[in-house]
Design an enzyme around this catalytic site. Structure first.
Site, short mmCIF file in Angstrom:
data_model
loop_
_atom_site.label_atom_id
_atom_site.label_comp_id
_atom_site.label_asym_id
_atom_site.label_seq_id
_atom_site.Cartn_x
_atom_site.Cartn_y
_atom_site.Cartn_z
N MET A 177 0.06 -6.63 -2.68
CA MET A 177 0.21 -7.47 -3.87
C MET A 177 -1.09 -8.24 -4.11
O MET A 177 -1.10 -9.23 -4.83
CB MET A 177 1.39 -8.41 -3.72
CG MET A 177 2.71 -7.64 -3.63
SD MET A 177 4.17 -8.56 -4.16
CE MET A 177 4.13 -9.92 -3.05
N ASP B 113 5.73 -7.76 8.21
CA ASP B 113 6.95 -7.64 7.40
C ASP B 113 7.85 -6.61 8.10
O ASP B 113 8.02 -5.49 7.64
CB ASP B 113 6.59 -7.20 5.98
CG ASP B 113 5.78 -8.26 5.26
OD1 ASP B 113 6.32 -9.35 5.03
OD2 ASP B 113 4.60 -8.01 4.98
N HIS C 162 -4.86 -7.01 5.49
CA HIS C 162 -4.88 -5.87 4.57
C HIS C 162 -6.03 -4.92 4.91
O HIS C 162 -5.86 -3.71 4.90
CB HIS C 162 -5.05 -6.34 3.11
CG HIS C 162 -3.93 -7.18 2.61
ND1 HIS C 162 -4.06 -8.52 2.35
CD2 HIS C 162 -2.64 -6.88 2.31
CE1 HIS C 162 -2.92 -9.01 1.90
NE2 HIS C 162 -2.04 -8.04 1.87
N HIS D 233 -6.60 -10.11 2.58
CA HIS D 233 -7.21 -10.78 3.74
C HIS D 233 -7.42 -9.76 4.84
O HIS D 233 -7.16 -8.55 4.66
CB HIS D 233 -6.33 -11.96 4.20
CG HIS D 233 -4.88 -11.60 4.40
ND1 HIS D 233 -4.46 -10.73 5.39
CD2 HIS D 233 -3.76 -11.96 3.73
CE1 HIS D 233 -3.15 -10.62 5.33
NE2 HIS D 233 -2.69 -11.33 4.32
N SER E 141 -0.98 -14.15 2.56
CA SER E 141 -1.52 -14.74 1.34
C SER E 141 -0.88 -16.10 1.07
O SER E 141 -1.47 -16.96 0.42
CB SER E 141 -1.26 -13.81 0.15
OG SER E 141 -1.84 -12.56 0.41
N ARG E 142 0.34 -16.29 1.56
CA ARG E 142 1.05 -17.55 1.28
C ARG E 142 0.52 -18.71 2.13
O ARG E 142 0.85 -19.86 1.84
CB ARG E 142 2.55 -17.36 1.47
CG ARG E 142 3.15 -16.46 0.38
CD ARG E 142 4.67 -16.39 0.44
NE ARG E 142 5.22 -15.79 -0.76
CZ ARG E 142 5.71 -14.55 -0.83
NH1 ARG E 142 5.72 -13.77 0.23
NH2 ARG E 142 6.19 -14.09 -1.97
N GLY F 50 2.21 -3.28 7.16
CA GLY F 50 2.00 -4.21 8.27
C GLY F 50 3.29 -4.49 9.02
O GLY F 50 4.37 -4.55 8.43
O1 PAF Z 1 4.19 -6.19 1.48
C1 PAF Z 1 3.85 -6.30 0.27
O2 PAF Z 1 2.78 -6.78 -0.06
C2 PAF Z 1 4.81 -5.85 -0.81
O3 PAF Z 1 6.12 -6.11 -0.46
C3 PAF Z 1 4.63 -4.37 -1.20
C4 PAF Z 1 4.94 -3.45 -0.03
C5 PAF Z 1 3.20 -4.14 -1.67
C6 PAF Z 1 5.56 -4.02 -2.35
O4 PAF Z 1 5.33 -4.81 -3.46
#
Ligand code: PAF
Length: 285
Positions: free
Chosen positions: A31, A153, A38, A35, A189-190, A150
């Site tokens: 999204m 999550d 990613h 950072h 990011s949060r 990742g």
């Molecule tokens: O993990 C994320 O950033 C989002 O949930 C994803 C997998 C890009 C779906 O929008």
């Protein structure tokens, strides 16, 4: 040299060309507001593919009505610069209209049953439907051979694994390790929503997970370990959604001492307006 692609036809043409040349295509959905976590996924995908596509799309269907869709950080210029340096070949930036041509309300939605009803699914109703829906669309658009997500999550990864297996998608999934700040806070990011005081408290999430693991490993009952973890977070200043111990496949453990096997401790808690999640996977011998 990074190519920025905003039209679906151009994306399809580029990927088709790579496939004609026999190249393997890797994919990292994001999204944005990228950072080090990613970028480590980009490098992971790169090790398993000849070309890497990263998508940046802030997906409206995975945010609840009172969540942070509008204020989610959007930093396309910095994202593109970082991706160029990380070895990404193409940055896919679809518009909301490209992603949901009939509008989000009319969109075909994908619902993964079971694991989406617990933990984050219970606290963010509809969230994982939105994630599964957009990831299926992104997979259809990019047509990757391999895709990286990742481990931070954890539940999302389980949802995507189920989606890919159940719909027989010919995509190999890779799981990237959680990247942490030096004080243990999982990169997100949060994190930038946190003020200085909240930022100082935030690493307590990781420490609590470690304490939970140690307690369960030492024979503390599961319910007790969960309650202690929640109490520890509350006394540090968090508003706790859950502190939970699950088997690695996210099934429940029961109230007794954990028997040998693979487990994961998971937490979700808020500091002010910022909701953070983290997890720690471990084995009990
Ligand atoms: O993990 C994320 O950033 C989002 O949930 C994803 C997998 C890009 C779906 O929008």
């Amino acid at each position: 040299m990074l190519e920025i692609i905003e039209e679906l036809a151009a994306l399809r043409a580029r990927v088709a060309e790579w496939k004609r040349l026999g190249l393997r295509v890797g994919f990292v959905p994001t999204m944005g507001n990228l950072h080090a976590g990613h970028f480590s996924l980009v490098r992971l995908a790169r090790r398993h593919a000849d070309r890497v596509v990263v998508s940046v799309f802030v997906n409206p269907t995975q945010f609840g009505p009172n969540e942070d869709y509008a204020r989610y950080p959007r930093t396309p210029v910095e994202d593109a610069a970082g991706l160029d340096g990380a070895g990404c070949d193409a940055l896919w930036m679809p518009s909301v209209e490209t992603m949901y041509p009939f509008g989000a309300e009319q969109a075909v939605r994908i619902r993964v049953p079971g694991i989406t009803d617990v933990l984050d699914g219970a606290h963010r109703p509809g969230h994982f439907d939105g994630v599964a829906t957009v990831v299926a669309r992104l997979f259809n658009q990019v047509q990757p051979d391999v895709a990286a997500f990742g481990r931070k999550d954890y539940q999302q990864l389980a949802v995507i694994r189920f989606l890919v297996r159940d719909l027989a998608m010919p995509i190999e999934l890779l799981a990237g390790e959680t990247m942490r700040e030096p004080d243990g806070l999982a990169m997100s990011s949060r994190n930038q929503y946190l003020d200085a005081g909240e930022r100082a408290i935030a690493p307590e999430l990781h420490r609590t997970l470690q304490a939970m693991r140690d307690a369960v490993d030492a024979g503390t009952g599961v319910q007790r370990a969960e309650a202690d973890a929640a109490a520890r977070l509350r006394s540090a200043g968090f508003d706790v959604d859950y502190a939970a111990l699950r088997r690695a496949d996210l099934s429940g453990v029961g109230d007794e001492r954990a028997t040998p096997g693979a487990y994961v401790a998971l937490v979700a808690a808020r500091l002010g307006r910022t909701r953070l999640i983290d997890n720690l996977a471990f084995d009990i011998d």
